[in-house]
Design a protein around this motif. Structure first.
Motif, PDB file in Angstrom:
ATOM      1  N   ARG A  84      52.207 -48.941 -45.185  1.00 31.07           N
ATOM      2  CA  ARG A  84      52.147 -48.331 -43.850  1.00 31.07           C
ATOM      3  C   ARG A  84      51.056 -49.025 -43.048  1.00 31.07           C
ATOM      4  N   MET A  85      51.446 -49.494 -41.860  1.00 33.84           N
ATOM      5  CA  MET A  85      50.510 -50.122 -40.937  1.00 33.84           C
ATOM      6  C   MET A  85      50.127 -49.092 -39.878  1.00 33.84           C
ATOM      7  N   SER A  86      48.814 -48.846 -39.736  1.00 32.99           N
ATOM      8  CA  SER A  86      48.336 -47.907 -38.724  1.00 32.99           C
ATOM      9  C   SER A  86      46.983 -48.372 -38.226  1.00 32.99           C
ATOM     10  N   ASP A  87      46.841 -48.488 -36.916  1.00 34.60           N
ATOM     11  CA  ASP A  87      45.582 -48.880 -36.289  1.00 34.60           C
ATOM     12  C   ASP A  87      45.052 -50.180 -36.867  1.00 34.60           C
ATOM     13  N   GLY A  88      45.991 -51.118 -37.137  1.00 37.82           N
ATOM     14  CA  GLY A  88      45.596 -52.434 -37.604  1.00 37.82           C
ATOM     15  C   GLY A  88      45.327 -52.540 -39.087  1.00 37.82           C
ATOM     16  N   CYS A  89      45.448 -51.455 -39.838  1.00 42.25           N
ATOM     17  CA  CYS A  89      45.176 -51.468 -41.277  1.00 42.25           C
ATOM     18  C   CYS A  89      46.451 -51.173 -42.059  1.00 42.25           C
ATOM     19  N   ILE A  90      46.623 -51.837 -43.189  1.00 44.75           N
ATOM     20  CA  ILE A  90      47.799 -51.660 -44.045  1.00 44.75           C
ATOM     21  C   ILE A  90      47.360 -51.002 -45.354  1.00 44.75           C
ATOM     22  N   THR A  91      48.054 -49.925 -45.716  1.00 41.14           N
ATOM     23  CA  THR A  91      47.869 -49.303 -47.031  1.00 41.14           C
ATOM     24  C   THR A  91      49.186 -49.388 -47.780  1.00 41.14           C
ATOM     25  N   THR A  92      49.117 -49.566 -49.100  1.00 44.21           N
ATOM     26  CA  THR A  92      50.316 -49.813 -49.903  1.00 44.21           C
ATOM     27  C   THR A  92      50.339 -48.895 -51.118  1.00 44.21           C
ATOM     28  N   VAL A  93      51.538 -48.365 -51.432  1.00 42.11           N
ATOM     29  CA  VAL A  93      51.753 -47.587 -52.667  1.00 42.11           C
ATOM     30  C   VAL A  93      52.825 -48.290 -53.487  1.00 42.11           C
ATOM     31  N   THR A  94      52.714 -48.167 -54.806  1.00 40.91           N
ATOM     32  CA  THR A  94      53.643 -48.805 -55.729  1.00 40.91           C
ATOM     33  C   THR A  94      54.080 -47.802 -56.790  1.00 40.91           C
ATOM     34  N   THR A  95      54.717 -48.294 -57.838  1.00 39.91           N
ATOM     35  CA  THR A  95      55.134 -47.415 -58.941  1.00 39.91           C
ATOM     36  C   THR A  95      53.937 -46.734 -59.581  1.00 39.91           C
ATOM     37  N   ALA A  96      52.760 -47.355 -59.489  1.00 42.14           N
ATOM     38  CA  ALA A  96      51.561 -46.712 -60.039  1.00 42.14           C
ATOM     39  C   ALA A  96      51.200 -45.450 -59.281  1.00 42.14           C
ATOM     40  N   ASP A  97      51.716 -45.314 -58.057  1.00 40.99           N
ATOM     41  CA  ASP A  97      51.440 -44.123 -57.242  1.00 40.99           C
ATOM     42  C   ASP A  97      52.614 -43.159 -57.212  1.00 40.99           C
ATOM     43  N   GLY A  98      53.638 -43.425 -58.025  1.00 38.13           N
ATOM     44  CA  GLY A  98      54.790 -42.530 -58.091  1.00 38.13           C
ATOM     45  C   GLY A  98      56.037 -43.039 -57.414  1.00 38.13           C
ATOM     46  N   LEU A  99      56.001 -44.252 -56.862  1.00 42.44           N
ATOM     47  CA  LEU A  99      57.194 -44.826 -56.254  1.00 42.44           C
ATOM     48  C   LEU A  99      58.220 -45.142 -57.338  1.00 42.44           C
ATOM     49  N   LEU A 100      59.494 -44.884 -57.088  1.00 37.39           N
ATOM     50  CA  LEU A 100      60.534 -45.114 -58.096  1.00 37.39           C
ATOM     51  C   LEU A 100      60.614 -46.571 -58.513  1.00 37.39           C
ATOM     52  N   SER A 101      60.486 -47.468 -57.525  1.00 42.48           N
ATOM     53  CA  SER A 101      60.588 -48.896 -57.797  1.00 42.48           C
ATOM     54  C   SER A 101      59.801 -49.640 -56.742  1.00 42.48           C
ATOM     55  N   ASP A 102      59.256 -50.798 -57.095  1.00 40.32           N
ATOM     56  CA  ASP A 102      58.539 -51.607 -56.121  1.00 40.32           C
ATOM     57  C   ASP A 102      59.479 -52.392 -55.222  1.00 40.32           C
ATOM     58  N   ASP A 103      60.793 -52.310 -55.498  1.00 40.44           N
ATOM     59  CA  ASP A 103      61.792 -52.887 -54.602  1.00 40.44           C
ATOM     60  C   ASP A 103      62.227 -51.808 -53.615  1.00 40.44           C
TER      61      ASP A 103
END
Length: 980
Positions: free
Chosen positions: A64-83
């Motif tokens: 998610r890009m907000s106010d010029g900063c990008i934060t990222t979540v992956t399978t380590a954060d509970g996402l089903l797949s990194d695709d």
């Protein structure tokens, strides 16, 4: 291009195989791994509703890009797949993520597992869409279509006729119906629980549809895998032409209804309904005059192509007219009140009878006719290039008294009371009354120039005058007024003037068509408005050729249905003023970044203090932008820095402000944007920052220093000593400042030389290409002579001599370029001014030929050598020659003359004069032409003449400018003799 998304702040975001890009309509900002993305393959985008964007990547998870900063979540954060393959939003703010292992609901820490896993849906997601009732539709690879609603997931059976493909694209339209692409040439719709099918017989391309989007109810846009773009209207699909890549990967409907289309390899394309009609005329020559004979029936004069007639969608050449077939050079058409058509050209005038359609030739004459106008009494005046005006009564032409106006006739317009207004190219404005008496107005009477090009008298009796280089003028109450590009006019060469039903003026020019308000014109003249803010139509609106016909009338008409038809050199342009009535809201300016000496500072937001910059900060740079779907390049900006200057600065499209050597303190930067209608945003966007002081610049330090001075009991001698030290330091700082100024001047002069050579690059390439081509040709000829073994010794010797001469010629060109491009200190040496002038013209030879400018030398013999820097003096001459060429752009090619004269000056110095035959220096430019940043050129920076004067003054000389008698400008600089 894999995906597109426009966020609520107007930015267009592009997902590619090389990262994420943000587009503001003019420039791209690219983000990659270094900015926080987990992968550079961006597969899905979604507006977060707050100016930010959700980003799906292949192998890098969800960002998610907000106010010029990008934060990222992956399978380590509970996402089903990194695709992450698809992202869709619901009305309640929930986002749904389609991954390589199924669909899940994602809301930060609150997220679900795979939806429909028990039904086999925990597999690769092929398509995803959400509906207005909260339902989620998704297609699973090798499985099929699913619907999730109110906590329940179900598999949706497809109709029996459908191939067993999962949907490659899904769309829930504004009516709640589902559209699903399920294979090559097959598109399904689910309405009220029943499936319908569209196939190739309904226009569906024989290629599976990759993406679907709804622009308005009932209009569906579809991008195919390899057969281009299609749109569904009236019950079937239609191909949409445009773009070179048929592999469509994404479609985004913009805020203004335009359609942005991303392709596999050809970037992004914008589709929008044009507000103008462009109708090319297949004539070998240029278009000249145009007239509407009957409703929708137009006659077109062309120079070299004969006469054409049409409805606009079926333009055809008119044959069988002896005078036209013989000459082919037609310049003007006019419909008289009687319905008769008059046609004027080279040595002939025709009249077409309104009743019988018979075309008869007026007595053949020697003149080349350019303009036609009907007098109040019904007779017709015809004028030509030689300045002769004749009256036609029937087929009998007669010379009016005082009928030779002394300059080519450029335009005519009927006078409401009696007679006809006549504009000339050289002798100003004339009025011919019924008796044939002629009145004249010129620059001596307040006319801005005697080079005129268009006329129109409105219902209030104001005569509007188009000029060649001085903008738009008017005559009312026996007084002239005018506005030009310095007041916001689009272009200073006006070729046609037409009034619409709302009383606005539409101006044809050599750079497109513009609309100005008459009320606004008078307000600008009176000083109650800052600028004109015209609406401009040019290539960005679909004009294939922005140059409107100049010097022939009538060159444009208001049609019977209220539309406006302009003649350009290659086509007719039809403008419907009704389509330009809407006044769209201005864009909101956004501040992108604030940098101090190249280091980016975080933007101040709610709850955060403004950024602070360290003591001694040399430069603060602020980048800003705004988005406009239709004409992003036409957005205007103004800004100011409170704490430094409260006055607004208009940037004319530049999207960055720089401030150098700011004193310590708190500042507030404000910026506002305006659309191409000149409507400004009401509340500027702002950002505050602080420059911290050095400790010796603080109040407490100064107070303490004062206490110490008083406590020291230093006497008068100490004060005198201190004063002397201050004076010595001041002298030292002054010497340093003068050295820095000299270095800066040399640096800017070098950059200006490089920029000037950029304008001459094509000509210089031509200068080098000629000797190189000659060398090659001679060498090949020599090879042939040697191979023939027949003895061509003399021929070969001659060829080798030519090769040597051509090589020397190329070497001289390169030598002159290297000398001009070399950055060096100011070192005056005894110089031959005549030789410097010749060298400057040699560099300009190709440019002078391209611009069809004749150059004459009048160089005095035996001039003394004066101390000068050869390169800098050459640069002054290049600046003056280029300015002269630009000034003569609107002058007929046969009249473009440049003269360079050198003479001796009093005291043993020399004087150099550069003269042109252009329109001269405008009254508002007198006394300001040497001011930095003052320019009359639409693309000029206003620095060339300022730098030239600085260089001449560094040589202890003077540079002056004034108008020549008889037209044109003369720039003269004097250089003193060497010190004895």
């Amino acid at each position: 291009m894999l995906c597109l998304e426009q966020t609520s702040d107007g930015y267009l975001w592009l997902g590619t195989k090389g990262g994420l890009a943000r587009f503001d309509g003019v420039r791209f900002e690219v983000y990659g791994l270094a900015d926080g993305l987990g992968s550079v393959i961006v597969t899905a985008l979604l507006d977060d509703g707050d100016g930010g964007v959700w980003i799906g990547t292949l192998g890098g998870g969800l960002s998610r890009m907000s106010d010029g900063c990008i934060t990222t979540v992956t399978t380590a954060d509970g996402l089903l797949s990194d695709d992450v393959l698809h992202i869709a939003g619901a009305d309640d703010g929930t986002i749904w993520v389609g991954t390589g292992a199924g669909v899940q609901r994602w809301a930060g820490a609150d997220h679900s597992g795979a939806i429909g896993a028990s039904l086999g849906a925990a597999e690769r997601v092929r398509s995803l869409a959400t509906g207005p009732a909260g339902e989620v539709w998704f297609g699973i690879e090798e499985v099929g279509l699913f619907r999730y609603q109110d906590g329940a997931c179900e598999f949706i059976e497809s109709p029996e006729t459908t191939r067993k493909y999962p949907p490659s694209a899904l769309l829930v339209d504004s009516g709640g119906d589902l559209w699903a692409s399920v294979g090559n040439g097959v598109l399904l719709t689910l309405r009220g629980g029943r499936w319908s099918e569209y196939t190739t017989s309904d226009g569906v391309p024989m290629s599976f549809l990759y993406c679907l989007a709804e622009r308005v109810p009932g209009e569906i846009w579809a991008g195919s895998h390899e057969q281009g773009l299609h749109v569904f209207r009236g019950g079937r699909f239609h191909p949409v032409h445009g773009g070179d890549d048929p592999a469509i990967r994404s479609i985004e409907i913009a805020n203004d209804g335009a359609v942005w289309v991303g392709t596999l390899s050809d970037g992004v394309t914008r589709y929008a309904e044009s507000r103008i009609g462009v109708y090319p005329v297949a004539a070998p020559g240029e278009l000249r005059g145009v007239a509407e004979l009957g409703e929708g029936e137009f006659w077109i004069a062309t120079w070299g192509g004969g006469l054409f007639r049409c409805p606009l969608d079926a333009i055809e050449r008119v044959g069988g007219i002896e005078a036209v077939d013989t000459s082919q050079f037609v310049q003007s058409c006019l419909r008289a009140d009687s319905g008769d058509l008059y046609v004027a050209g080279h040595t002939f005038v025709l009249r077409r009878d309104a009743g019988t359609g018979e075309i008869r030739t007026v007595q053949r004459l020697d003149e080349s006719y350019t303009s036609l106008c009907e007098e109040p009494g019904g007779s017709v005046l015809v004028g030509g290039l030689d300045g002769i005006v004749r009256r036609l009564s029937g087929l009998d032409p007669s010379l009016i008294p005082s009928g030779d106006l002394g300059a080519p006739i450029a335009a005519m317009a009927r006078h409401a009371d009696e007679g006809v207004w006549i504009a000339t190219r050289g002798t100003g404005l004339h009025r011919v009354n019924q008796s044939g008496a002629v009145e004249r107005w010129s620059t001596a009477d307040g006319l801005p120039t005697d080079l005129l090009s268009a006329l129109y008298e409105d219902a209030e009796g104001t005569l509007w005058i188009g000029t060649q280089g001085r903008g738009l003028a008017w005559f009312r109450g026996e007084r002239f007024g005018y506005v030009n590009t310095s007041q916001g006019l689009h272009n200073d060469v006006i070729s046609s003037i037409i009034e619409d039903d709302d009383g606005d003026l539409w101006l044809g020019s050599i750079r497109g068509i513009s609309r100005v308000s008459k009320r606004r014109v008078f307000e600008v003249e009176a000083g109650t408005a800052d600028a004109l803010h015209p609406v401009v139509i040019d290539e960005s609106d679909g004009m294939t050729e922005p140059e409107c016909t100049l010097g022939f009338s009538p060159s444009g008409v208001r049609t019977r249905d209220g539309r406006l038809l302009f003649s350009t050199v290659r086509s007719l342009v039809l403008v419907d003023p009704v389509r330009f009535k809407s006044r769209p809201a201005p864009p909101d300016a956004r501040i992108e970044s604030v940098e101090a000496d190249g280091a980016r500072a975080s933007r101040a937001s709610s709850g955060k203090p403004p950024p602070e910059f360290p003591p001694g900060t040399r430069e603060v740079a602020i980048r800003f932008t705004a988005f406009n779907d239709a004409n992003p390049a036409k957005i205007r900006f103004k800004h100011r820095l409170r704490g430094l200057d409260d006055a607004w600065t208009d940037t004319h499209g530049t999207r960055q402000a720089r401030f150098v050597a700011l004193d310590p303190g708190r500042y507030e930067f404000e910026v506002a944007a305006a659309n191409d209608d000149g409507i400004w945003q009401t509340t500027p966007t702002s950002v505050s920052f602080t420059v911290r002081p050095f400790y010796w610049q603080t109040g407490w330090f100064r107070a303490g220093a004062m206490v110490l001075i008083i406590a020291s009991g230093a006497g008068a001698m100490g004060l005198v000593t201190r004063h002397r030290i201050v004076r010595l330091r001041a002298r030292e700082r002054l010497a340093q400042a003068e050295a820095a100024a000299s270095e800066h001047r040399n640096h800017v002069a070098h950059l200006t030389r490089v920029a000037s050579l950029g304008e001459l690059s094509a000509s210089l390439a031509h200068e080098l290409n000629q000797p190189l081509a000659a060398i090659l040709s001679n060498a090949q000829a020599a090879q042939r002579f040697l191979a023939s073994k027949e003895g061509h010794d003399e021929d070969i010797k001659e060829i080798l001599g030519d090769i040597v001469e051509d090589d020397k010629r190329a070497s001289e060109v390169i030598k002159r370029l290297r000398t001009l491009l070399k950055k060096s200190e100011f070192h005056p040496q005894p110089a031959d001014v005549n030789a410097i002038a010749r060298d400057a013209v040699r560099l300009m030879e190709g440019e002078l030929r391209a611009r069809r400018v004749g150059c004459t030398f009048r160089l005095a013999e035996e001039l003394p050598a004066v101390p000068a820097d050869h390169v800098q003096l050459q640069q002054v001459l290049l600046n003056l020659i280029l300015n002269a060429c630009d000034a003569m752009a609107a002058v007929p090619a046969t009249e473009r003359r440049l003269e360079i004269r050198t003479t001796g000056a009093a005291g043993g110095g020399v004087q150099v004069c550069v003269s042109d035959t252009g329109p001269g220096i405008a009254p508002e430019g007198e006394g300001r032409v040497f001011d930095a940043f003052f320019t009359t050129k639409p693309q000029g920076l206003g620095f060339g003449l300022s730098l030239s004067r600085t260089i001449i003054e560094a040589h202890r000389g003077t540079l002056l400018a004034r108008n020549r008698e008889g037209g044109g400008a003369r720039f003269t600089f004097k250089l003193p003799a060497p010190n004895p």
